[in-house]
Design a protein around this motif. Structure first.
Motif, short mmCIF file in Angstrom:
data_model
loop_
_atom_site.label_atom_id
_atom_site.label_comp_id
_atom_site.label_asym_id
_atom_site.label_seq_id
_atom_site.Cartn_x
_atom_site.Cartn_y
_atom_site.Cartn_z
N LEU A 86 0.87 -1.17 0.00
CA LEU A 86 0.00 0.00 0.00
C LEU A 86 0.91 1.23 0.00
CD1 LEU A 86 -3.15 0.57 2.00
CD2 LEU A 86 -1.27 2.11 2.45
N LEU A 87 0.65 2.17 -0.89
CA LEU A 87 1.40 3.42 -0.91
C LEU A 87 0.57 4.45 -0.16
CD1 LEU A 87 3.92 4.92 -1.84
CD2 LEU A 87 2.68 5.53 -3.93
N LEU A 88 1.06 4.83 1.01
CA LEU A 88 0.36 5.74 1.89
C LEU A 88 0.88 7.15 1.69
CD1 LEU A 88 -1.67 5.86 4.28
CD2 LEU A 88 0.27 5.52 5.79
N HIS A 89 -0.02 8.09 1.46
CA HIS A 89 0.34 9.49 1.26
C HIS A 89 0.04 10.25 2.55
CE1 HIS A 89 0.10 9.16 -3.32
NE2 HIS A 89 -0.17 7.97 -2.84
N LEU A 90 1.10 10.70 3.20
CA LEU A 90 0.97 11.50 4.42
C LEU A 90 1.56 12.89 4.15
CD1 LEU A 90 2.08 8.90 7.12
CD2 LEU A 90 -0.24 9.52 6.44
N PRO A 91 1.26 13.86 4.98
CA PRO A 91 1.80 15.21 4.75
C PRO A 91 3.32 15.25 4.63
CG PRO A 91 0.08 15.31 6.41
CD PRO A 91 0.33 13.85 6.12
N SER A 92 4.03 14.34 5.29
CA SER A 92 5.49 14.34 5.25
C SER A 92 6.06 13.61 4.03
CB SER A 92 6.04 13.70 6.52
OG SER A 92 5.60 12.36 6.60
N GLY A 93 5.23 12.88 3.30
CA GLY A 93 5.70 12.15 2.13
C GLY A 93 4.89 10.90 1.87
N ARG A 94 5.42 10.07 0.99
CA ARG A 94 4.78 8.81 0.62
C ARG A 94 5.56 7.65 1.24
NH1 ARG A 94 3.46 9.89 -5.74
NH2 ARG A 94 2.20 11.74 -5.34
N TYR A 95 4.81 6.67 1.72
CA TYR A 95 5.42 5.53 2.40
C TYR A 95 4.80 4.25 1.88
CZ TYR A 95 6.80 9.31 5.45
OH TYR A 95 7.32 10.49 5.92
N ARG A 96 5.66 3.30 1.47
CA ARG A 96 5.17 1.99 1.01
C ARG A 96 5.14 1.05 2.21
NH1 ARG A 96 3.38 0.38 -3.40
NH2 ARG A 96 4.49 1.96 -4.58
N LEU A 97 3.98 0.47 2.45
CA LEU A 97 3.78 -0.45 3.57
C LEU A 97 3.47 -1.84 3.02
CD1 LEU A 97 2.89 2.54 4.55
CD2 LEU A 97 1.83 1.34 6.41
#
Length: 141
Positions: A86-97
């Motif tokens: 899952l590619l999570l978009h947060l205010p600090s950036g994108r994170y693959r989980l």
């Protein structure tokens, strides 16, 4: 940020216990294992994001070996089964989980800190989790 309900907090606590019960033997074998720490799901909040198929929960998971970013999409939003990542978009950036199987609930995890050997208590670990989530939910400069 909306506050979670008592039922949502209870469900997160149960998932953390299930995570602990399912993985404790494996965690104890890791060189990073810190016997002063347990497993707890903390700092969760509702989040809207394309990676979560619109809505879900985002927070931190403390274990005796690591501090992880967790995303839990709403079950009805996942059609055809959960994807492996899952590619999570947060205010600090994108994170693959990565998808983790836990009680039939789509639970995605990304280890952020993999050595908590210096942490002396669950209270200190909880403060670290809170700082982590504050940074992740703040836009990058």
């Amino acid at each position: 940020m909306q506050t979670l309900t008592a039922d949502e907090y209870a469900a997160l606590a149960e998932r953390a216990r299930n995570y602990r019960d399912a993985r404790l033997k494996t965690l104890k074998k890791q060189t990073e294992y810190n016997p002063k720490l347990g497993v707890d799901a903390l700092c969760f909040q509702r989040w809207q994001d394309g990676g979560l198929e619109e809505r879900g929960l985002v927070g931190a998971l403390i274990s005796p070996c690591a501090l992880s970013l967790i995303a839990i999409p709403e079950p009805e939003k996942l059609q055809g089964g959960p994807p492996d990542t899952l590619l999570l978009h947060l205010p600090s950036g994108r994170y693959r989980l990565q998808h983790c199987s836990l009680d039939g609930v789509a639970w995605y995890q990304r280890v952020i800190l993999d050595d908590l050997s210096e942490i002396e208590s669950m209270q200190e670990a909880a403060q670290l989790a809170q700082k982590l989530m504050e940074r992740l939910m703040r836009p990058s400069e």
